[in-house]
Design a protein around this motif. Structure first.
Motif, PDB file in Angstrom:
ATOM      1  N   TYR A 132       0.837  -1.181   0.000  1.00 54.44           N
ATOM      2  CA  TYR A 132       0.000   0.000   0.000  1.00 54.44           C
ATOM      3  C   TYR A 132       0.881   1.244   0.000  1.00 54.44           C
ATOM      4  O   TYR A 132       2.089   1.174   0.275  1.00 54.44           O
ATOM      5  N   SER A 133       0.244   2.367  -0.304  1.00 56.45           N
ATOM      6  CA  SER A 133       0.960   3.638  -0.344  1.00 56.45           C
ATOM      7  C   SER A 133       0.198   4.677   0.462  1.00 56.45           C
ATOM      8  O   SER A 133      -1.041   4.730   0.405  1.00 56.45           O
ATOM      9  N   TYR A 134       0.941   5.476   1.218  1.00 55.48           N
ATOM     10  CA  TYR A 134       0.318   6.531   2.011  1.00 55.48           C
ATOM     11  C   TYR A 134       0.742   7.910   1.531  1.00 55.48           C
ATOM     12  O   TYR A 134       0.609   8.901   2.260  1.00 55.48           O
ATOM     13  N   GLY A 135       1.256   7.968   0.322  1.00 58.06           N
ATOM     14  CA  GLY A 135       1.613   9.242  -0.280  1.00 58.06           C
ATOM     15  C   GLY A 135       2.597   9.008  -1.407  1.00 58.06           C
ATOM     16  O   GLY A 135       3.089   7.886  -1.601  1.00 58.06           O
ATOM     17  N   VAL A 136       2.882  10.075  -2.149  1.00 56.38           N
ATOM     18  CA  VAL A 136       3.839   9.957  -3.245  1.00 56.38           C
ATOM     19  C   VAL A 136       5.183   9.485  -2.690  1.00 56.38           C
ATOM     20  O   VAL A 136       5.704  10.046  -1.726  1.00 56.38           O
ATOM     21  N   LYS A 137       5.682   8.423  -3.269  1.00 57.93           N
ATOM     22  CA  LYS A 137       6.956   7.795  -2.916  1.00 57.93           C
ATOM     23  C   LYS A 137       6.969   7.157  -1.529  1.00 57.93           C
ATOM     24  O   LYS A 137       8.024   6.714  -1.059  1.00 57.93           O
ATOM     25  N   ASP A 138       5.825   7.087  -0.888  1.00 58.16           N
ATOM     26  CA  ASP A 138       5.709   6.443   0.424  1.00 58.16           C
ATOM     27  C   ASP A 138       4.906   5.158   0.294  1.00 58.16           C
ATOM     28  O   ASP A 138       3.694   5.201   0.020  1.00 58.16           O
ATOM     29  N   THR A 139       5.585   4.023   0.469  1.00 50.54           N
ATOM     30  CA  THR A 139       4.906   2.749   0.338  1.00 50.54           C
ATOM     31  C   THR A 139       5.311   1.815   1.477  1.00 50.54           C
ATOM     32  O   THR A 139       6.332   2.037   2.137  1.00 50.54           O
ATOM     33  N   ASP A 140       4.511   0.778   1.666  1.00 55.65           N
ATOM     34  CA  ASP A 140       4.814  -0.201   2.705  1.00 55.65           C
ATOM     35  C   ASP A 140       4.297  -1.558   2.273  1.00 55.65           C
ATOM     36  O   ASP A 140       3.412  -1.655   1.409  1.00 55.65           O
TER      37      ASP A 140
END
Lengths: 115, 113
Positions: free
Chosen positions: A48-56
């Motif tokens: 999943y992603s919680y913002g641009v360029k932020d993923t987990d």
């Protein structure tokens, strides 16, 4: 309808080839998700992603990578497809309404077959 | 690990009958959502319940959230063939990370005309 599209909708590929699935949203949601759905396993979170360029990572992230260079697009890549990755892939967004009112909406899905 | 158990797993009924699907957990959820999924399509959100004891109605569908926010039920009155599909409950984690939705095991409903 949360303005989510997925492409391609269907794909057949050979073992060992790279594959990229695209999810596009039109409503500027911060959170985006990739799931796979298989008989007997239900929906399982890949990344999943919680913002641009932020993923987990999710629970079944091995063999998958993701990228999010723009708010509206979330890409799922299978670097070297295997038959075990034959599945239906769903993208989803989370609409934010406060902690107890978050809601998730799904795209139409991509059916991927790895031969 | 938080789990959401749904029962029954499969249900085949005749048009006009009533039915109830249950979604149970030992964990507390800040909210629970119900989805219906038809073959070849993505899950569609039906309802979100937030408050313990809450009851929501959507035409012939009645959704209830348990007082302790650990369980929920979906009751369908006078089922119709158009109600056929996979029903999923899903909950957002309470008090912890709220980035992931926990999905139930699913109930496959077939309504025969």
């Amino acid at each position: 309808d949360a303005g989510i599209t997925q492409s391609p909708r269907h794909k057949v590929t050979e073992t060992g080839t790279p594959v990229t699935l695209r999810c596009h949203q039109t409503e500027n949601h911060r959170y985006m998700y990739w799931y796979r759905q298989d008989p007997g396993h239900g929906l399982r979170l890949i990344h999943y992603s919680y913002g641009v360029k932020d993923t987990d990572k999710g629970e079944v992230s091995d063999g998958y990578s993701v990228s999010r260079s723009k708010t509206e697009d979330f890409l799922l890549t299978l670097e070297s497809a295997t038959s075990s990755q034959t599945s239906v892939y769903f993208c989803a967004i989370r609409s934010a309404g406060g902690e107890s009112r978050n809601e998730q909406y799904f795209g139409p899905g991509t059916r991927l077959t790895v031969t | 690990t938080q789990l959401l158990e749904q029962s029954p797993q499969f249900l085949s009924i005749q048009e006009g009958e009533n039915l109830t699907v249950y979604c149970n957990s030992s964990s507390v959820f800040s909210s629970l959502q119900w989805y219906r999924q038809e073959p070849g399509e993505g899950p569609v959100l039906l309802v979100t319940v937030v408050t313990g004891g809450e009851v929501k109605k959507l035409k012939r569908l009645t959704f209830q959230f348990g007082d302790a926010r650990k369980d929920s039920s979906l009751h369908i009155t006078a089922a119709q063939p158009g109600d056929t599909g996979l029903y999923l409950c899903a909950g957002w984690n309470y008090g912890g990370a709220t980035n992931k939705l926990i999905f139930g095991t699913g109930t496959l409903l077939a309504v025969q005309p």
